[in-house]
Design a protein around this motif. Structure first.
Motif, PDB file in Angstrom:
ATOM      1  N   MET A  30       0.843  -1.201   0.000  1.00 37.94           N
ATOM      2  CA  MET A  30       0.000   0.000   0.000  1.00 37.94           C
ATOM      3  C   MET A  30       0.880   1.254   0.000  1.00 37.94           C
ATOM      4  N   SER A  31       0.545   2.211  -0.805  1.00 40.36           N
ATOM      5  CA  SER A  31       1.352   3.421  -0.907  1.00 40.36           C
ATOM      6  C   SER A  31       1.282   4.249   0.369  1.00 40.36           C
ATOM      7  N   LYS A  32       2.445   4.802   0.765  1.00 38.43           N
ATOM      8  CA  LYS A  32       2.470   5.683   1.927  1.00 38.43           C
ATOM      9  C   LYS A  32       2.299   7.133   1.529  1.00 38.43           C
ATOM     10  N   LEU A  33       2.492   7.421   0.253  1.00 30.66           N
ATOM     11  CA  LEU A  33       2.371   8.789  -0.230  1.00 30.66           C
ATOM     12  C   LEU A  33       1.328   8.819  -1.330  1.00 30.66           C
ATOM     13  N   VAL A  34       0.558   9.898  -1.364  1.00 30.38           N
ATOM     14  CA  VAL A  34      -0.528   9.910  -2.339  1.00 30.38           C
ATOM     15  C   VAL A  34      -0.578  11.149  -3.220  1.00 30.38           C
ATOM     16  N   THR A  35       0.375  12.024  -3.129  1.00 31.97           N
ATOM     17  CA  THR A  35       0.330  13.193  -4.003  1.00 31.97           C
ATOM     18  C   THR A  35       1.660  13.422  -4.697  1.00 31.97           C
ATOM     19  N   GLY A  36       1.992  12.484  -5.549  1.00 29.15           N
ATOM     20  CA  GLY A  36       3.212  12.652  -6.325  1.00 29.15           C
ATOM     21  C   GLY A  36       4.453  12.609  -5.457  1.00 29.15           C
ATOM     22  N   GLY A  37       4.355  12.027  -4.260  1.00 33.55           N
ATOM     23  CA  GLY A  37       5.526  11.830  -3.429  1.00 33.55           C
ATOM     24  C   GLY A  37       5.791  12.918  -2.414  1.00 33.55           C
ATOM     25  N   ASN A  38       4.870  13.884  -2.251  1.00 32.52           N
ATOM     26  CA  ASN A  38       5.190  14.966  -1.315  1.00 32.52           C
ATOM     27  C   ASN A  38       4.136  15.225  -0.250  1.00 32.52           C
ATOM     28  N   LYS A  39       3.120  14.381  -0.160  1.00 31.10           N
ATOM     29  CA  LYS A  39       2.116  14.572   0.889  1.00 31.10           C
ATOM     30  C   LYS A  39       1.763  13.222   1.511  1.00 31.10           C
ATOM     31  N   PRO A  40       2.046  13.040   2.807  1.00 29.36           N
ATOM     32  CA  PRO A  40       1.729  11.761   3.452  1.00 29.36           C
ATOM     33  C   PRO A  40       0.225  11.506   3.494  1.00 29.36           C
ATOM     34  N   ILE A  41      -0.130  10.251   3.620  1.00 30.73           N
ATOM     35  CA  ILE A  41      -1.541   9.874   3.666  1.00 30.73           C
ATOM     36  C   ILE A  41      -2.295  10.649   4.727  1.00 30.73           C
ATOM     37  N   GLY A  42      -1.701  10.826   5.899  1.00 35.04           N
ATOM     38  CA  GLY A  42      -2.379  11.508   6.999  1.00 35.04           C
ATOM     39  C   GLY A  42      -2.645  12.975   6.748  1.00 35.04           C
ATOM     40  N   GLU A  43      -2.039  13.527   5.699  1.00 32.21           N
ATOM     41  CA  GLU A  43      -2.261  14.928   5.349  1.00 32.21           C
ATOM     42  C   GLU A  43      -3.091  15.070   4.075  1.00 32.21           C
ATOM     43  N   THR A  44      -3.552  13.949   3.565  1.00 31.54           N
ATOM     44  CA  THR A  44      -4.338  13.939   2.333  1.00 31.54           C
ATOM     45  C   THR A  44      -5.821  13.899   2.666  1.00 31.54           C
ATOM     46  N   THR A  45      -6.590  14.696   1.952  1.00 30.67           N
ATOM     47  CA  THR A  45      -8.016  14.815   2.244  1.00 30.67           C
ATOM     48  C   THR A  45      -8.858  14.385   1.054  1.00 30.67           C
ATOM     49  N   VAL A  46      -9.907  13.625   1.349  1.00 35.05           N
ATOM     50  CA  VAL A  46     -10.889  13.248   0.331  1.00 35.05           C
ATOM     51  C   VAL A  46     -12.247  13.798   0.727  1.00 35.05           C
ATOM     52  N   LEU A  47     -12.926  14.400  -0.215  1.00 31.60           N
ATOM     53  CA  LEU A  47     -14.308  14.856  -0.030  1.00 31.60           C
ATOM     54  C   LEU A  47     -15.219  13.932  -0.819  1.00 31.60           C
ATOM     55  N   VAL A  48     -16.165  13.316  -0.120  1.00 29.20           N
ATOM     56  CA  VAL A  48     -17.125  12.425  -0.766  1.00 29.20           C
ATOM     57  C   VAL A  48     -18.512  13.041  -0.636  1.00 29.20           C
ATOM     58  N   THR A  49     -19.132  13.360  -1.753  1.00 30.06           N
ATOM     59  CA  THR A  49     -20.476  13.921  -1.692  1.00 30.06           C
ATOM     60  C   THR A  49     -21.498  12.782  -1.613  1.00 30.06           C
ATOM     61  N   GLY A  50     -22.622  13.071  -0.975  1.00 30.67           N
ATOM     62  CA  GLY A  50     -23.657  12.056  -0.824  1.00 30.67           C
ATOM     63  C   GLY A  50     -23.147  10.836  -0.085  1.00 30.67           C
ATOM     64  N   ALA A  51     -22.453  11.076   1.035  1.00 27.82           N
ATOM     65  CA  ALA A  51     -21.736   9.992   1.717  1.00 27.82           C
ATOM     66  C   ALA A  51     -22.449   9.458   2.951  1.00 27.82           C
ATOM     67  N   SER A  52     -23.724   9.748   3.102  1.00 27.79           N
ATOM     68  CA  SER A  52     -24.425   9.306   4.310  1.00 27.79           C
ATOM     69  C   SER A  52     -24.936   7.874   4.212  1.00 27.79           C
ATOM     70  N   ARG A  53     -24.848   7.277   3.021  1.00 31.17           N
ATOM     71  CA  ARG A  53     -25.373   5.926   2.862  1.00 31.17           C
ATOM     72  C   ARG A  53     -24.806   5.301   1.595  1.00 31.17           C
ATOM     73  N   GLY A  54     -25.066   4.007   1.435  1.00 26.86           N
ATOM     74  CA  GLY A  54     -24.780   3.300   0.199  1.00 26.86           C
ATOM     75  C   GLY A  54     -23.344   3.383  -0.266  1.00 26.86           C
ATOM     76  N   ILE A  55     -23.175   3.615  -1.561  1.00 26.31           N
ATOM     77  CA  ILE A  55     -21.841   3.649  -2.157  1.00 26.31           C
ATOM     78  C   ILE A  55     -20.999   4.762  -1.553  1.00 26.31           C
ATOM     79  N   GLY A  56     -21.597   5.937  -1.335  1.00 26.76           N
ATOM     80  CA  GLY A  56     -20.849   7.057  -0.778  1.00 26.76           C
ATOM     81  C   GLY A  56     -20.281   6.751   0.597  1.00 26.76           C
ATOM     82  N   ALA A  57     -21.085   6.122   1.444  1.00 26.57           N
ATOM     83  CA  ALA A  57     -20.616   5.754   2.783  1.00 26.57           C
ATOM     84  C   ALA A  57     -19.475   4.751   2.694  1.00 26.57           C
ATOM     85  N   ALA A  58     -19.596   3.777   1.793  1.00 27.30           N
ATOM     86  CA  ALA A  58     -18.538   2.774   1.626  1.00 27.30           C
ATOM     87  C   ALA A  58     -17.248   3.419   1.134  1.00 27.30           C
ATOM     88  N   ILE A  59     -17.368   4.396   0.245  1.00 26.69           N
ATOM     89  CA  ILE A  59     -16.190   5.100  -0.253  1.00 26.69           C
ATOM     90  C   ILE A  59     -15.500   5.863   0.871  1.00 26.69           C
TER      91      ILE A  59
END
Length: 256
Positions: free
Chosen positions: A1-30
């Motif tokens: 599993m990759s420890k870096l997710v932004t071209g090698g300069n941002k650790p996973i713990g500093e990376t943010t994902v925004l998931v819209t419609g995330a209260s249920r179903g596929i969005g919640a799983a994502i």
């Protein structure tokens, strides 16, 4: 599993994902899939406050930093306020998953202008407004991932789902065009077009109808939300940087 997710300069713990419609179903799983690796997760919802909080608690149980936000994504001003909130919390998204959407089942002859506008605004306009609001941050850092959740019906079309099919076809075209526009900025834009998934969107079907549907699918069953979220996560990885402008359909071999 990759420890870096932004071209090698941002650790996973500093990376943010925004998931819209995330209260249920596929969005919640994502949302939970990204939380499992320790990314910061922003969970968007519109009305389902308690359901969103349940998803947030599951995400936090994996040790992720989590923020919930509510907004009507058809309203540019509300999305702008969400952006301001994320910026104030230091949680501008490196990864945007445009998942929010609604379905519609019925004859085209019964579709009113109001229904047409609602489905198109929820499934297309909201994606446009969210992407437009958050992509400048990705352009500025010359890295980002935009993943749009479409549908198999956006590829093949479905009887009695003309409106929904048209909206998801628009998602696919938007994805392919924007991928070309943003590629020079180090941003990929891809679509995931699931087949039949075991979520509340299937509630309009009777059990016998679901059984008949499963018989049509070579895999012999509906997809699980976590099977869709795994593909979304893969597309968000830096190793997936050469996958761009693609509409990938996990559908159990239903349509090839």
């Amino acid at each position: 599993m990759s420890k870096l997710v932004t071209g090698g300069n941002k650790p996973i713990g500093e990376t943010t994902v925004l998931v819209t419609g995330a209260s249920r179903g596929i969005g919640a799983a994502i949302a939970e899939r990204f939380a499992m690796v320790g990314m910061n997760v922003v969970i968007h919802y519109m009305n389902s406050h308690e359901a969103a909080n349940d998803v947030a608690r599951r995400c936090m149980s994996h040790g992720a930093k989590v923020l919930t936000v509510t907004a009507d994504l058809k309203d540019k001003d509300q999305i702008s306020r969400v952006r301001d909130k994320l910026e104030s919390h230091g949680l501008m998204p490196d990864i945007l998953v445009n998942n929010a959407g609604i379905s519609h089942y019925g004859l085209l002859s019964d579709v009113t202008e109001e229904i047409w506008d609602d489905v198109m605004s929820t499934n297309l306009k909201s994606m446009f407004l969210c992407t437009q609001q958050f992509m400048p941050y990705m352009v500025a850092q010359r890295y980002g991932r935009i993943i749009n959740i479409s549908s198999i019906w956006g590829i093949s079309g479905a009887s009695c789902e003309v409106l929904y099919s048209a909206s998801k076809g628009g998602v696919n075209a938007f994805t392919k065009a924007l991928a070309k526009e943003l590629a020079p900025s180090g941003i990929t834009v891809n679509g995931v077009a699931p087949g039949a998934v075991d979520t509340s969107m299937m509630d309009h079907l009777e059990q016998e109808e679901i059984r008949m549907l499963e018989e049509e699918i070579p895999a012999g069953r509906l997809a699980r939300p976590d099977e869709i979220s795994s593909l979304v996560y893969f597309l968000a990885l830096p190793e997936s940087g050469y996958i761009n402008g693609q509409i990938i359909s996990p559908n159990g071999g239903w349509i090839t």
